[in-house]
Structures are given as C-alpha cells and as structure tokens.
Design a protein around this motif. Sequence first.
Motif, PDB file in Angstrom:
ATOM      1  N   ALA A 170       1.906  -1.504 -17.939  1.00  0.00           N
ATOM      2  CA  ALA A 170       0.235  -0.983 -17.897  1.00  0.00           C
ATOM      3  C   ALA A 170      -0.536  -1.417 -16.744  1.00  0.00           C
ATOM      4  N   GLU A 171      -0.043  -3.167 -16.200  1.00  0.00           N
ATOM      5  CA  GLU A 171      -1.118  -3.262 -14.940  1.00  0.00           C
ATOM      6  C   GLU A 171      -1.098  -3.291 -13.467  1.00  0.00           C
ATOM      7  N   LEU A 172       0.688  -2.677 -13.701  1.00  0.00           N
ATOM      8  CA  LEU A 172       0.971  -2.530 -11.882  1.00  0.00           C
ATOM      9  C   LEU A 172       0.047  -1.883 -11.228  1.00  0.00           C
ATOM     10  N   VAL A 173       0.111  -1.055 -11.331  1.00  0.00           N
ATOM     11  CA  VAL A 173      -1.086  -0.134 -10.118  1.00  0.00           C
ATOM     12  C   VAL A 173      -2.304  -0.906 -10.256  1.00  0.00           C
ATOM     13  N   LEU A 174      -2.426  -1.509 -10.644  1.00  0.00           N
ATOM     14  CA  LEU A 174      -4.124  -2.281 -10.927  1.00  0.00           C
ATOM     15  C   LEU A 174      -4.104  -3.453  -9.903  1.00  0.00           C
ATOM     16  N   ARG A 175      -3.300  -3.998 -10.523  1.00  0.00           N
ATOM     17  CA  ARG A 175      -2.546  -5.847  -9.452  1.00  0.00           C
ATOM     18  C   ARG A 175      -1.754  -5.624  -8.621  1.00  0.00           C
ATOM     19  N   VAL A 176      -0.917  -4.554  -7.860  1.00  0.00           N
ATOM     20  CA  VAL A 176       0.038  -4.444  -6.277  1.00  0.00           C
ATOM     21  C   VAL A 176      -0.555  -4.702  -5.302  1.00  0.00           C
ATOM     22  N   ALA A 177      -1.883  -3.942  -5.199  1.00  0.00           N
ATOM     23  CA  ALA A 177      -2.734  -4.483  -4.137  1.00  0.00           C
ATOM     24  C   ALA A 177      -3.000  -6.251  -4.062  1.00  0.00           C
ATOM     25  N   GLU A 178      -3.297  -6.463  -4.452  1.00  0.00           N
ATOM     26  CA  GLU A 178      -3.786  -8.205  -4.636  1.00  0.00           C
ATOM     27  C   GLU A 178      -2.210  -8.394  -4.781  1.00  0.00           C
ATOM     28  N   LEU A 179      -1.147  -8.276  -5.025  1.00  0.00           N
ATOM     29  CA  LEU A 179      -0.269  -9.458  -5.150  1.00  0.00           C
ATOM     30  C   LEU A 179       0.421  -9.208  -3.975  1.00  0.00           C
ATOM     31  N   ALA A 180       0.070  -7.463  -3.190  1.00  0.00           N
ATOM     32  CA  ALA A 180       1.109  -7.518  -1.707  1.00  0.00           C
ATOM     33  C   ALA A 180       0.136  -6.698  -1.334  1.00  0.00           C
ATOM     34  N   PRO A 181      -0.839  -6.965  -0.623  1.00  0.00           N
ATOM     35  CA  PRO A 181      -1.726  -7.111   0.516  1.00  0.00           C
ATOM     36  C   PRO A 181      -1.436  -6.729   1.410  1.00  0.00           C
ATOM     37  N   ASP A 182      -0.084  -6.992   2.170  1.00  0.00           N
ATOM     38  CA  ASP A 182       0.292  -6.540   2.948  1.00  0.00           C
ATOM     39  C   ASP A 182       1.026  -5.325   3.016  1.00  0.00           C
ATOM     40  N   PRO A 183       1.284  -4.416   3.558  1.00  0.00           N
ATOM     41  CA  PRO A 183       1.822  -2.829   3.337  1.00  0.00           C
ATOM     42  C   PRO A 183       3.380  -2.441   3.316  1.00  0.00           C
ATOM     43  N   ALA A 184       3.357  -4.294   4.648  1.00  0.00           N
ATOM     44  CA  ALA A 184       4.829  -3.721   5.160  1.00  0.00           C
ATOM     45  C   ALA A 184       6.020  -4.773   3.901  1.00  0.00           C
ATOM     46  N   THR A 185       5.007  -4.882   3.115  1.00  0.00           N
ATOM     47  CA  THR A 185       5.935  -5.995   1.878  1.00  0.00           C
ATOM     48  C   THR A 185       6.428  -5.360   0.900  1.00  0.00           C
ATOM     49  N   ALA A 192      14.200  -6.072 -18.022  1.00  0.00           N
ATOM     50  CA  ALA A 192      15.598  -6.995 -18.538  1.00  0.00           C
ATOM     51  C   ALA A 192      16.672  -6.015 -18.893  1.00  0.00           C
ATOM     52  N   GLY A 193      16.281  -4.891 -18.997  1.00  0.00           N
ATOM     53  CA  GLY A 193      17.197  -4.034 -18.757  1.00  0.00           C
ATOM     54  C   GLY A 193      17.088  -2.842 -17.441  1.00  0.00           C
ATOM     55  N   ARG A 194      16.443  -1.964 -17.430  1.00  0.00           N
ATOM     56  CA  ARG A 194      16.460  -0.599 -16.216  1.00  0.00           C
ATOM     57  C   ARG A 194      15.288   0.193 -17.130  1.00  0.00           C
ATOM     58  N   THR A 195      15.021   0.648 -18.087  1.00  0.00           N
ATOM     59  CA  THR A 195      14.136   1.457 -17.564  1.00  0.00           C
ATOM     60  C   THR A 195      12.354   1.662 -17.373  1.00  0.00           C
ATOM     61  N   ARG A 196      12.358   0.291 -18.327  1.00  0.00           N
ATOM     62  CA  ARG A 196      10.402  -0.159 -17.405  1.00  0.00           C
ATOM     63  C   ARG A 196      10.565  -0.202 -16.245  1.00  0.00           C
ATOM     64  N   SER A 197      11.421  -0.967 -15.307  1.00  0.00           N
ATOM     65  CA  SER A 197      11.489  -1.020 -14.076  1.00  0.00           C
ATOM     66  C   SER A 197      11.539   0.708 -13.285  1.00  0.00           C
ATOM     67  N   ILE A 198      12.355   1.261 -13.712  1.00  0.00           N
ATOM     68  CA  ILE A 198      12.452   2.785 -13.496  1.00  0.00           C
ATOM     69  C   ILE A 198      10.710   2.887 -13.004  1.00  0.00           C
ATOM     70  N   ILE A 199      10.467   2.881 -14.402  1.00  0.00           N
ATOM     71  CA  ILE A 199       9.245   4.085 -14.845  1.00  0.00           C
ATOM     72  C   ILE A 199       7.926   3.148 -14.303  1.00  0.00           C
ATOM     73  N   GLY A 200       8.173   1.149 -13.965  1.00  0.00           N
ATOM     74  CA  GLY A 200       7.163   0.972 -13.191  1.00  0.00           C
ATOM     75  C   GLY A 200       7.568   1.590 -11.742  1.00  0.00           C
ATOM     76  N   THR A 201       8.305   1.603 -11.316  1.00  0.00           N
ATOM     77  CA  THR A 201       8.696   1.485  -9.972  1.00  0.00           C
ATOM     78  C   THR A 201       8.220   3.208  -9.974  1.00  0.00           C
ATOM     79  N   GLN A 202       8.044   4.083 -10.729  1.00  0.00           N
ATOM     80  CA  GLN A 202       7.701   5.426 -10.075  1.00  0.00           C
ATOM     81  C   GLN A 202       6.022   5.660 -10.522  1.00  0.00           C
ATOM     82  N   SER A 203       6.060   5.332 -11.285  1.00  0.00           N
ATOM     83  CA  SER A 203       4.040   4.891 -11.453  1.00  0.00           C
ATOM     84  C   SER A 203       3.519   4.219  -9.984  1.00  0.00           C
ATOM     85  N   LEU A 204       4.119   3.509  -9.475  1.00  0.00           N
ATOM     86  CA  LEU A 204       3.289   3.185  -7.976  1.00  0.00           C
ATOM     87  C   LEU A 204       4.015   3.962  -7.242  1.00  0.00           C
TER      88      LEU A 204
END
Length: 220
Positions: A170-185, A192-204
């Motif tokens: 739930a914090e990914l969209v909120l914090r990604v700009a400070e954690l990856a400020p370079d747009p090329a990053t 652990a599995g795949r579901t939350r990585s899929i949903i997290g990636t798609q939210s970004l």
Amino acid sequence: MTSVTTRNYQDIRRALLAHEELALVDVREEDPFAQDHPLFAANIPLSKLEIEVYDRLPRRDTAITVYDNGEGLAVLAAERLLALGYSNVAVLDGGLAGWRASGGELFRDVNVPSKAFGELVENVRHTPSLGAEQVQALLAGNANVVVLDARRFDEYQTMSIPGGISVPGAELVLRVAELAPDPATQVIVNCAGRTRSIIGTQSLVNAGIPNPVAALRNGT
C-alpha cells in the motif's frame, strides 16, 4: 453442545449470493486448511481462536459458521465463540465433507481469491516481470536498480533479497519517488510468491511513474 445450531451448504450459498455479511471459518490448522477449503473461508485455528478472533471478527452479531473435517474442533470452537460474546454462531452441517457432498467446490492453497485476482491482472494487463536470474545479474553488475519488497515488514524480516527495501504494497506508490528519484532506475517489486509483486508492479504502472518497473517473476 446442544445449544450449538447448524447451517448447511445451501444456507451459506444463499447468503453469499445475497451479499449478506457472514463469516465461514475453518478452525483447523493452516496446513489442512490449505489442502482444501471453500473459496471464501477464513482460517482461524482453534488453537489461536481467543488470540485472533476479536481482530478478525470485530462485529459480535456477524453470522459465523465454523467447520472442520471431522476432527471434532468445530463444536468446541462454536462454544468458545458463544462464550466470548458472539451471538450468531453455527456449525457447518456435515463439516467439510458435507460441503463437498452438497456440491460445494473446494480450493487448494491459501489466499486463493487474491491470488486468482493477481493472475487475472497479469493476464489482462500483461504486467512486466523479470526472472530471478535477470534480477540477480542486475544486482551483481551494480546496475541502476532498486528492489522494493512489497510484503509486510515481519515477512521482510524473515527473509529478503540482499539490498531490498521494505515497502509494504500500500506504500509503493507513495514512496517510490523518494526511493528511485532517477527516472532511469529500474524498479523491481518482489514478494514471497508472485501475487503482491504483480499487484504492486501494476499499481506503479497505473500510477504512471517514469521508471521502468517489473515484478520479480514467481517471487522470492
């Protein structure tokens, strides 16, 4: 024991179709629950009932139906729930076998509805992902990459990818700009599995961040 009422498969099915509030609770331990259970059943083992139930079922008048698979746990659970102040408690007639015999479908694994949703999202939106070997090569080559772990912090503490940063989903969209400020990053989202990585990636992706972003395929 005689004060505990029963509900059957048809009662539960009718309530689900009518969108009524209910709780179908499997009081076995997690492993047998994971082997087979109704789709929307929640697992609250009898051994943890008093510890978890007030947080998991905050409304004391919710229609609760408990079940087991013939182990004799359900009646004990129902009696404890009544003693804890829950007013609408019943045992599933025939338990898991009764559900199956009445035509109720059973599912294997845990968190089945959310996992099914994750697979649907990936299939429809073609969520980008990278294999473990590709991610490892990026990390080993000191590439411009950041790994964001979308699990709960306690899960992150149990095991994590070296260099990965704990960012619950739930914090990914909120914090990604400070954690990856370079747009090329390159942003990698893992779980652990795949579901939350899929949903997290798609939210970004949906949020329109400028960075390339991918899920760690099949998780940690």
